[in-house]
Design a protein around this motif. Structure first.
Motif, PDB file in Angstrom:
ATOM      1  N   VAL A  29       1.028  -1.117   0.092  1.00  0.00           N
ATOM      2  CA  VAL A  29       0.040  -0.112  -0.189  1.00  0.00           C
ATOM      3  C   VAL A  29       0.936   1.303   0.029  1.00  0.00           C
ATOM      4  O   VAL A  29       1.936   1.395   0.810  1.00  0.00           O
ATOM      5  CB  VAL A  29      -0.979   0.051   1.200  1.00  0.00           C
ATOM      6  N   PHE A  30       0.701   2.152  -0.893  1.00  0.00           N
ATOM      7  CA  PHE A  30       1.176   3.610  -1.120  1.00  0.00           C
ATOM      8  C   PHE A  30       0.229   4.437  -0.541  1.00  0.00           C
ATOM      9  O   PHE A  30      -0.621   4.696  -1.136  1.00  0.00           O
ATOM     10  CB  PHE A  30       1.404   3.756  -2.372  1.00  0.00           C
ATOM     11  N   HIS A  31       0.851   4.817   0.714  1.00  0.00           N
ATOM     12  CA  HIS A  31      -0.069   5.940   1.510  1.00  0.00           C
ATOM     13  C   HIS A  31       0.092   7.279   1.100  1.00  0.00           C
ATOM     14  O   HIS A  31       1.276   7.736   0.687  1.00  0.00           O
ATOM     15  CB  HIS A  31       0.373   5.843   3.031  1.00  0.00           C
ATOM     16  N   SER A  32      -1.200   8.145   1.047  1.00  0.00           N
ATOM     17  CA  SER A  32      -1.108   9.411   0.730  1.00  0.00           C
ATOM     18  C   SER A  32      -0.425  10.260   1.829  1.00  0.00           C
ATOM     19  O   SER A  32      -0.406  10.123   2.970  1.00  0.00           O
ATOM     20  CB  SER A  32      -2.548   9.943   0.654  1.00  0.00           C
ATOM     21  N   TRP A  33       0.151  11.216   1.459  1.00  0.00           N
ATOM     22  CA  TRP A  33       0.753  12.481   2.154  1.00  0.00           C
ATOM     23  C   TRP A  33       1.921  11.985   2.985  1.00  0.00           C
ATOM     24  O   TRP A  33       2.191  12.481   4.197  1.00  0.00           O
ATOM     25  CB  TRP A  33      -0.433  13.186   3.056  1.00  0.00           C
ATOM     26  N   SER A  34       2.558  10.943   2.667  1.00  0.00           N
ATOM     27  CA  SER A  34       3.474  10.266   3.595  1.00  0.00           C
ATOM     28  C   SER A  34       4.797  10.000   3.109  1.00  0.00           C
ATOM     29  O   SER A  34       5.029   9.620   1.752  1.00  0.00           O
ATOM     30  CB  SER A  34       2.978   8.916   4.209  1.00  0.00           C
ATOM     31  N   ALA A  35       5.807  10.000   3.735  1.00  0.00           N
ATOM     32  CA  ALA A  35       7.239   9.194   3.366  1.00  0.00           C
ATOM     33  C   ALA A  35       6.913   7.795   3.734  1.00  0.00           C
ATOM     34  O   ALA A  35       6.914   7.443   5.134  1.00  0.00           O
ATOM     35  CB  ALA A  35       8.381   9.860   4.175  1.00  0.00           C
ATOM     36  N   GLN A  36       6.896   7.144   2.830  1.00  0.00           N
ATOM     37  CA  GLN A  36       6.766   5.605   2.956  1.00  0.00           C
ATOM     38  C   GLN A  36       7.460   4.799   3.900  1.00  0.00           C
ATOM     39  O   GLN A  36       6.854   4.132   4.670  1.00  0.00           O
ATOM     40  CB  GLN A  36       6.418   4.841   1.501  1.00  0.00           C
ATOM     41  N   GLY A  37       8.704   5.222   4.118  1.00  0.00           N
ATOM     42  CA  GLY A  37       9.540   4.613   4.942  1.00  0.00           C
ATOM     43  C   GLY A  37       9.536   5.045   6.227  1.00  0.00           C
ATOM     44  O   GLY A  37      10.037   4.282   7.284  1.00  0.00           O
ATOM     45  N   LEU A  38       8.603   6.001   6.556  1.00  0.00           N
ATOM     46  CA  LEU A  38       9.015   6.517   7.986  1.00  0.00           C
ATOM     47  C   LEU A  38       7.349   6.264   8.601  1.00  0.00           C
ATOM     48  O   LEU A  38       7.388   6.963   9.779  1.00  0.00           O
ATOM     49  CB  LEU A  38       9.177   7.833   7.901  1.00  0.00           C
ATOM     50  N   ILE A  39       6.454   5.675   8.112  1.00  0.00           N
ATOM     51  CA  ILE A  39       5.125   5.613   8.751  1.00  0.00           C
ATOM     52  C   ILE A  39       4.942   4.054   9.272  1.00  0.00           C
ATOM     53  O   ILE A  39       5.570   3.308   8.930  1.00  0.00           O
ATOM     54  CB  ILE A  39       4.088   5.785   7.746  1.00  0.00           C
ATOM     55  N   ASP A  40       3.898   4.375  10.233  1.00  0.00           N
ATOM     56  CA  ASP A  40       3.794   3.051  11.019  1.00  0.00           C
ATOM     57  C   ASP A  40       2.216   2.793  11.294  1.00  0.00           C
ATOM     58  O   ASP A  40       1.674   3.181  12.345  1.00  0.00           O
ATOM     59  CB  ASP A  40       4.731   2.730  12.410  1.00  0.00           C
TER      60      ASP A  40
END
Length: 459
Positions: A29-40
């Motif tokens: 899943v590619f999340h909106s408004w996010s740096a993909q490697g920094l979210i949990d």
């Protein structure tokens, strides 16, 4: 304290399943408004009413209403049943045809819009509603420029993101969209050095008129404003401001668009926030609360004059899923539920009797709270390092270490069983419109505890 344990959540607790959901999300899943490697992202197992819970059995009171759209809470049985029934009868059909749920949803929405905004163009969400409202205004006037406020959010699609005034615009700002930004009123951080609401109103209107004069009135198709700005801070416009904008638009032949994507359908204690100010725009954009987000739906409510522009002239726009039967059936059921259960009246009462007084009482005790503002179930707390200087608790658009104070506040909320809406140096109290008094007070208690963490960062 830890997030509240709930019997339903405990019954559903399945950490292994939660781990699988999280793993698939992180892999694909590619999340909106996010740096993909920094979210949990939290893996959510279920939701009902004003609460949701994870796979570990932890329950949270949702003070975000999703993204400020679950106005009737999660899993309302009457709306779920309406979607199921519609799926059994006619799950989908092309937008060029007249189908019962689409016709009925349009009728019910038009009954509640102010003035003569009686034609409804359906979209899949709020950004597409803004895109089409701007297109209608440009075609109606034969002009190209659109004026919008700096402290605003209107959506993430091409035109809507250029109209947006907050930093999410910067990465996609083409500079060719014909958009001009101006300062709307905001007394707490007045760009006009005002000390009273009347000064702020007068000076903001003068500034808008000056902007129009220097841009050229004959070049401006529309002015678009969130009736009460949402994500940007829930800044209540001062008395007379929106009426003043209406008068300016009439004088120069400019289309007046009110964005009610977040503020509409009961959020402010009225069906549309425009009712608070006695103003009828030419176009209203809506989404979110129209069906509590159960199936994606948005739209534009159109005045008779603008609708007439396209009586003999084809409107050059449309969407494959415009007025999707499942989404419209959910809208019909949602509006009926809101009427039957007096959800709009509840939002007004909770704001006046519980949230407003409760948040102001928190402000008296917590030095990190600089201002409380809002109405209905649409409130913001402005968090500051210094009440005298009004220095924000974190810098504008802060990230990383610079945002540590707000990150600590948000973590404290979650520890106390509250899922908070946090944006820049603010937290918003935006529960479901049918939130109970007990639930609202539970949220206030959790905010009280978390604000003690924010107080530790006060200068």
């Amino acid at each position: 304290m830890t997030p509240h344990a709930d019997p339903r959540a405990a019954f559903l607790a399945d950490p292994q399943a939660g781990a699988a959901v999280k793993a698939a999300d992180r892999a694909h899943v590619f999340h909106s408004w996010s740096a993909q490697g920094l979210i949990d992202p939290l893996a959510v197992a279920g939701a009902e009413g004003s609460y949701f819970w994870d796979y570990d059995g932890n329950r949270y009171l949702d003070f975000t209403s999703g993204l400020v759209y679950t106005n009737i809470g999660y899993q309302h049985p009457k709306v779920v049943a309406a979607i199921q029934e519609q799926a059994g009868k006619l799950a989908t059909f092309a937008p060029a045809f007249a189908v019962e749920p689409r016709s009925e949803a349009a009728r019910l929405i038009a009954e509640r819009t102010p003035g003569d905004l009686d034609k409804i163009f359906f979209t899949n969400g709020g950004a597409e509603a803004v895109e089409n409202a701007v297109r209608m205004a440009r075609l109606h006037t034969g002009r190209t420029k659109v004026l919008s406020a700096y402290r605003s959010y209107h959506g993430g699609t091409a035109t809507a993101i250029n109209i947006t005034g907050d930093p999410r615009r910067w990465a996609s700002d083409s500079g060719t969209a014909g958009v001009v930004h101006f300062w709307a009123p905001f007394l707490y951080r007045s760009p006009f050095y005002s000390t009273t609401e009347s000064e702020e109103c007068a000076r903001a209107l003068t500034h808008l008129e000056d902007t129009i004069a220097f841009e050229g009135p004959g070049t401006i198709a529309a002015i678009i404003l969130e009736t009460i700005p949402g994500t940007a801070g829930i800044m209540m416009p001062p008395p007379g401001y929106l009426a003043g904008v209406r008068e300016i638009c009439d004088r120069y032949g400019i289309v007046f668009v009110l964005d009610e994507v977040m503020a509409g359908f009961g959020r402010t204690g009225t069906w549309f926030a425009a009712e608070h100010f006695g103003v009828v725009p030419d176009l209203i954009t809506f989404a979110k609360g129209v069906n509590s987000g159960y199936v994606p739906l948005g739209g534009v409510a159109i005045s008779a004059e603008i609708a007439a522009t396209f009586d003999k002239r084809p409107y050059p726009g449309g969407l494959t899923y415009s007025g999707h039967p499942l989404a419209c059936a959910a809208a019909v059921a949602t509006i009926q539920v809101m009427e039957e259960e007096k959800v709009v009246e509840n939002a007004a009462a909770i704001g006046e009797n519980v949230l407003g007084p409760g948040l102001r009482e928190l402000a008296e005790r917590h030095p990190s709270v600089g201002e409380v503002r809002g109405t209905g179930v649409f409130w913001a707390l402005e968090l500051v390092r210094d009440r005298e200087t009004r220095e924000p608790l974190v810098p504008y658009n802060a990230t990383g270490e610079a945002n540590a104070a707000m990150a600590a506040f948000g973590a404290a909320c979650k520890k106390n069983g509250l899922w908070p809406f946090v944006n820049m140096n603010r937290t918003h109290a935006v529960p479901a419109c049918n939130v109970s008094e007990a639930e609202a007070k539970e949220g206030l208690a959790a905010l009280d505890a978390a604000l003690s963490t924010a107080d530790e960062w006060v200068a």
